[in-house]
Design an enzyme around this catalytic site. Structure first.
Site, PDB file in Angstrom:
ATOM      1  N   ARG A   1       2.461 -26.029   5.533  1.00 62.08           N
ATOM      2  CA  ARG A   1       1.371 -26.693   6.269  1.00 62.08           C
ATOM      3  C   ARG A   1       1.799 -26.985   7.698  1.00 62.08           C
ATOM      4  O   ARG A   1       0.988 -26.966   8.619  1.00 62.08           O
ATOM      5  CB  ARG A   1       0.962 -27.995   5.566  1.00 62.08           C
ATOM      6  CG  ARG A   1      -0.075 -28.800   6.358  1.00 62.08           C
ATOM      7  CD  ARG A   1      -0.686 -29.914   5.537  1.00 62.08           C
ATOM      8  NE  ARG A   1       0.292 -30.865   5.072  1.00 62.08           N
ATOM      9  CZ  ARG A   1       0.775 -31.882   5.814  1.00 62.08           C
ATOM     10  NH1 ARG A   1       0.401 -32.038   7.062  1.00 62.08           N
ATOM     11  NH2 ARG A   1       1.641 -32.724   5.281  1.00 62.08           N
TER      12      ARG A   1
ATOM     13  N   TYR B   1     -23.995 -20.901  17.296  1.00 68.16           N
ATOM     14  CA  TYR B   1     -23.920 -20.640  15.861  1.00 68.16           C
ATOM     15  C   TYR B   1     -24.384 -21.881  15.095  1.00 68.16           C
ATOM     16  O   TYR B   1     -23.990 -23.012  15.413  1.00 68.16           O
ATOM     17  CB  TYR B   1     -22.481 -20.281  15.502  1.00 68.16           C
ATOM     18  CG  TYR B   1     -22.150 -20.292  14.035  1.00 68.16           C
ATOM     19  CD1 TYR B   1     -22.891 -19.553  13.125  1.00 68.16           C
ATOM     20  CD2 TYR B   1     -21.073 -21.043  13.566  1.00 68.16           C
ATOM     21  CE1 TYR B   1     -22.577 -19.564  11.777  1.00 68.16           C
ATOM     22  CE2 TYR B   1     -20.749 -21.053  12.218  1.00 68.16           C
ATOM     23  CZ  TYR B   1     -21.501 -20.321  11.325  1.00 68.16           C
ATOM     24  OH  TYR B   1     -21.186 -20.341   9.999  1.00 68.16           O
TER      25      TYR B   1
ATOM     26  N   ASP C   1     -16.457 -20.334  22.305  1.00 68.14           N
ATOM     27  CA  ASP C   1     -16.353 -19.532  21.090  1.00 68.14           C
ATOM     28  C   ASP C   1     -16.482 -18.071  21.512  1.00 68.14           C
ATOM     29  O   ASP C   1     -17.552 -17.608  21.909  1.00 68.14           O
ATOM     30  CB  ASP C   1     -17.466 -19.921  20.110  1.00 68.14           C
ATOM     31  CG  ASP C   1     -17.326 -19.220  18.762  1.00 68.14           C
ATOM     32  OD1 ASP C   1     -16.740 -18.131  18.718  1.00 68.14           O
ATOM     33  OD2 ASP C   1     -17.834 -19.758  17.758  1.00 68.14           O
TER      34      ASP C   1
ATOM     35  N   LYS D   1     -14.004 -12.414  11.682  1.00 64.59           N
ATOM     36  CA  LYS D   1     -14.875 -11.391  12.255  1.00 64.59           C
ATOM     37  C   LYS D   1     -14.049 -10.262  12.890  1.00 64.59           C
ATOM     38  O   LYS D   1     -13.318  -9.577  12.198  1.00 64.59           O
ATOM     39  CB  LYS D   1     -15.828 -12.040  13.251  1.00 64.59           C
ATOM     40  CG  LYS D   1     -16.500 -13.326  12.739  1.00 64.59           C
ATOM     41  CD  LYS D   1     -17.232 -13.152  11.420  1.00 64.59           C
ATOM     42  CE  LYS D   1     -18.128 -14.327  11.051  1.00 64.59           C
ATOM     43  NZ  LYS D   1     -17.470 -15.609  10.868  1.00 64.59           N
TER      44      LYS D   1
END
Length: 373
Positions: free
Chosen positions: A39, A92, A164, A189
């Protein structure tokens, strides 16, 4: 036996071993010298973050479990309870949902700025405004933001510009070079590119913000897993080749659809009649990406028939894989906007978003012709 792999192995481990207390102190005393707990950092997630950071020309980056996690990290890196953010209205739907439903609970408020007013923020800025969130190429109507101009306006008001860059990818546009403070991606993506990874990356222009992004990733548990990181790095290696082919195919599809009598409108920056075509040309080095939206008749059954008849563009509510697909903004990505917001943005019953893949273009055109017949 000396082993020197050409490709970074998958470090599928949650923890790393120490020989003694001296090595533990080295970990805390020399950041980056070794690993403790995945982590906190893992060779695979670090490799992905560093690779995207290099592409974007940043000062540091963090790889996260999704694109939404990257957006969350970017906003928290700049804001705390009581702060106010601006957000482009063309955004978005997941980004607006995060701002409206979750960050509002943390005391971070939001105001949406229409696309036409992005470069004059005086009427929207409040004393506690900290940043503006926008997209390089907007989802789903493919409007292109002038990032250099937008950065100048944000910095005039003392705001951070968070961009973004998912639809463009660093191959087409590098927001940090144009003045943005944070550039982020849904790695799911284009960066990964094969529809088999869920991931995100946020890249900072300065070291202080980069350190804050990494701290948020560790403390909120946003760190990407080793396997997903490895897959994303593998996909990233062909990003330049894929973006050229996506762009080539998409332009041919857009030109074909723009002439088709069943298509009322095509939204694609590569078309000469797109309102920001010249800006997209300059900001994107002649590439326009593989995303577009088309407007069919505002009749659900017309849309259904188009979806059923198409074989090359399956209805799958994501984007940017090597295989083409289509999505339906009104029912998926922008489902939770109010009807007034949907109408104001032009997201109607007949709007269909196409993600054009890298298949042979003759096959894609034949399929669309059949679907629209």
């Amino acid at each position: 036996m000396k082993i020197e792999p050409k490709i970074t192995p998958i470090y599928q481990t949650s923890v790393f071993k120490f020989d003694d207390l001296n090595e533990l102190e080295q970990y805390f005393g020399e950041p980056g010298s070794r690993y403790l707990y995945s982590r906190n950092g893992n060779p695979n997630s670090d490799e992905l973050a560093e690779a995207v950071n290099k592409l974007e020309g940043g000062a540091g980056a963090v790889a996260t479990g999704s694109g939404m996690a990257a957006i969350f990290a970017a906003i928290l890196a700049c804001c705390q309870a009581g702060d106010h953010v601006l957000c482009a209205a063309d955004i978005y739907g997941g980004s607006s949902s995060l701002l409206n439903t979750e960050l509002s609970r943390l005391g971070i408020t939001v105001t949406y700025v229409p696309f036409e007013q992005l470069y004059e923020l005086t009427d929207f800025v409040q004393p506690n405004t900290k940043l503006l969130l926008a997209e390089t190429i907007s989802n789903p109507l493919l409007r292109v933001a002038d990032l250099r101009r937008l950065a100048t306006e944000c910095h005039r008001h003392g705001l951070k510009l968070v961009v973004d860059n998912t639809f463009a990818s660093p191959v087409i546009t590098r927001p940090l070079e144009l003045g943005a403070d944070i550039s982020l991606h849904s790695v799911t993506k284009y960066i990964s590119g094969h529809s088999d990874v869920t991931a995100g990356v946020a890249v900072a222009a300065d070291e202080q913000t980069a350190a804050r992004l990494k701290q948020i990733g560790v403390l909120y548990g946003l760190t990407l897993s080793p396997m997903e990181s490895w897959l994303a790095v593998r996909g990233l290696k062909t990003l330049r080749l894929r973006m050229r082919e996506h762009s080539h195919n998409a332009l041919a599809v857009a030109e074909f659809l723009a002439q088709h009598p069943k298509v009322r409108q095509v939204y694609y920056p590569g078309l000469l009649d797109h309102p920001q075509h010249m800006l997209a040309m300059e900001q994107g080095a002649g590439l326009f990406g593989g995303m577009m939206s088309i407007l069919l008749e505002d009749d659900a059954e017309v849309v259904n028939e188009f979806m059923r008849r198409s074989q090359r563009f399956p209805f799958a509510p994501s984007l940017a894989g090597v295989d083409s697909s289509l999505s339906y903004p009104l029912g998926t990505s922008h489902r939770y906007l109010t009807p007034e917001q949907q109408q104001g943005l032009g997201i109607t019953v007949g709007l269909v978003r196409l993600s054009v893949g890298i298949e042979p273009i003759v096959d894609l055109l034949a399929d669309l012709e059949h679907a629209l017949d």
